[in-house]
Design an enzyme around this catalytic site. Structure first.
Site, PDB file in Angstrom:
ATOM      1  N   ARG A 150       0.827  -1.203   0.000  1.00  0.00           N
ATOM      2  CA  ARG A 150       0.000   0.000   0.000  1.00  0.00           C
ATOM      3  C   ARG A 150       0.864   1.257   0.000  1.00  0.00           C
ATOM      4  O   ARG A 150       1.894   1.315   0.650  1.00  0.00           O
ATOM      5  CB  ARG A 150      -0.910  -0.002   1.231  1.00  0.00           C
ATOM      6  CG  ARG A 150      -2.169  -0.809   1.006  1.00  0.00           C
ATOM      7  CD  ARG A 150      -2.900  -1.105   2.271  1.00  0.00           C
ATOM      8  NE  ARG A 150      -2.989   0.029   3.182  1.00  0.00           N
ATOM      9  CZ  ARG A 150      -3.605  -0.037   4.368  1.00  0.00           C
ATOM     10  NH1 ARG A 150      -4.183  -1.156   4.751  1.00  0.00           N
ATOM     11  NH2 ARG A 150      -3.635   1.014   5.143  1.00  0.00           N
ATOM     12  N   ARG A 189       0.659   8.483   9.776  1.00  0.00           N
ATOM     13  CA  ARG A 189      -0.519   7.737  10.238  1.00  0.00           C
ATOM     14  C   ARG A 189      -0.465   7.547  11.749  1.00  0.00           C
ATOM     15  O   ARG A 189      -1.482   7.624  12.440  1.00  0.00           O
ATOM     16  CB  ARG A 189      -0.596   6.380   9.538  1.00  0.00           C
ATOM     17  CG  ARG A 189      -1.132   6.512   8.131  1.00  0.00           C
ATOM     18  CD  ARG A 189      -0.797   5.306   7.306  1.00  0.00           C
ATOM     19  NE  ARG A 189      -1.429   4.097   7.775  1.00  0.00           N
ATOM     20  CZ  ARG A 189      -0.948   2.878   7.536  1.00  0.00           C
ATOM     21  NH1 ARG A 189       0.167   2.726   6.854  1.00  0.00           N
ATOM     22  NH2 ARG A 189      -1.588   1.831   7.981  1.00  0.00           N
TER      23      ARG A 189
END
Ligand code: ADP
Ligand code: ZN
Length: 219
Positions: free
Chosen positions: A164, A175
């Protein structure tokens, strides 16, 4: 497990929420709803949606509450009532946690437990760096721990495995920052409600699953 039950899985990116839910659902009829997977599926299918959210995701930022809530409702509407629910990646903000309290009763479910997969930052960095996901069925593998039998190919469906965009090191850091700022307060929120069950998720996913079975009273 009784009808109408919902479990929320909480934890930093890389805590192993999806993998652990996979193990838990081998014993319970649980339908996994991953908002990350829902967003990625919609991105593939709808290029206007893609323009709206892909930038945010690739910067490690959260997608808007309304968008995610819409996708969640669509997904819940398709799940048969007799199946339990395992929520992966929702709620992620206090606003979403409030929304969930309204959404679940609409779909005749109640929140039974919030399973908090507690991991160290070291574990997260190791796991996300080596993570590969199936393009077709979303199964998760890891080049270090849980390798597929054939490199780059999904054991379950033969689909192609990919890395990803948001599993790149710079994005992983962002994140984690989003998680600390926006999601980690949910731990206290659910603790105060007496719903939190904490698992040390630095070990194997099967160990986390075992602890969860014990908590839920299953052999
Ligand atoms: P991970 O749990 O490893 O961070 P996910 O697949 O759950 O990965 O999420 C990937 C991305 O999808 C998030 O970084 C965010 O941009 C978006 N996303 C997923 N769930 C939500 C949510 N509940 N609210 C807002 N954004 C979300
Ligand atoms: Zn697959």
């Amino acid at each position: 497990m009784e009808k109408g039950v919902a479990l929320v899985f909480l934890g930093a990116p890389g805590a192993g929420k999806g993998t652990v839910i996979g193990f838990v659902s081998q014993k319970f009829p649980l339908a996994q709803v991953s908002t990350g997977d829902l967003i990625r599926a919609k991105i593939k299918a709808d290029h206007r949606f893609r323009e709206q959210v892909e930038g945010l995701m690739n910067q490690g930022k959260l997608v808007g509450d309304d968008i995610v809530e819409g996708l969640l409702r669509e997904a819940l509407a398709k799940i048969p009532a007799e199946k339990g629910l395992a929520l992966d990646g929702y709620p992620r903000t206090p606003v979403q946690a409030e929304s969930l309290e309204k959404i679940l009763p609409e779909f005749k479910r109640s929140l039974k437990k919030v399973i908090y997969l507690n991991v160290s930052e070291k574990t997260v960095l190791q796991r996300l760096g080596g993570r590969r996901q199936c393009r077709n069925c979303n199964a998760i593998y890891n080049v270090i721990g849980m390798k597929p039998k054939r490199e780059g190919v999904c054991d379950k469906c033969g689909g192609i495995l990919f890395t990803r965009e948001d599993d790149k090191p710079e994005v992983i850091k962002k994140r984690l920052k989003e998680y600390r700022e926006k999601t980690s307060s949910l731990i206290e929120f659910y603790k105060a409600k007496g719903l939190l069950f904490e698992v040390d998720a630095n070990k194997e996913a099967t160990d986390s699953a075992k602890a969860i079975f014990k908590e839920l009273g299953v052999q």
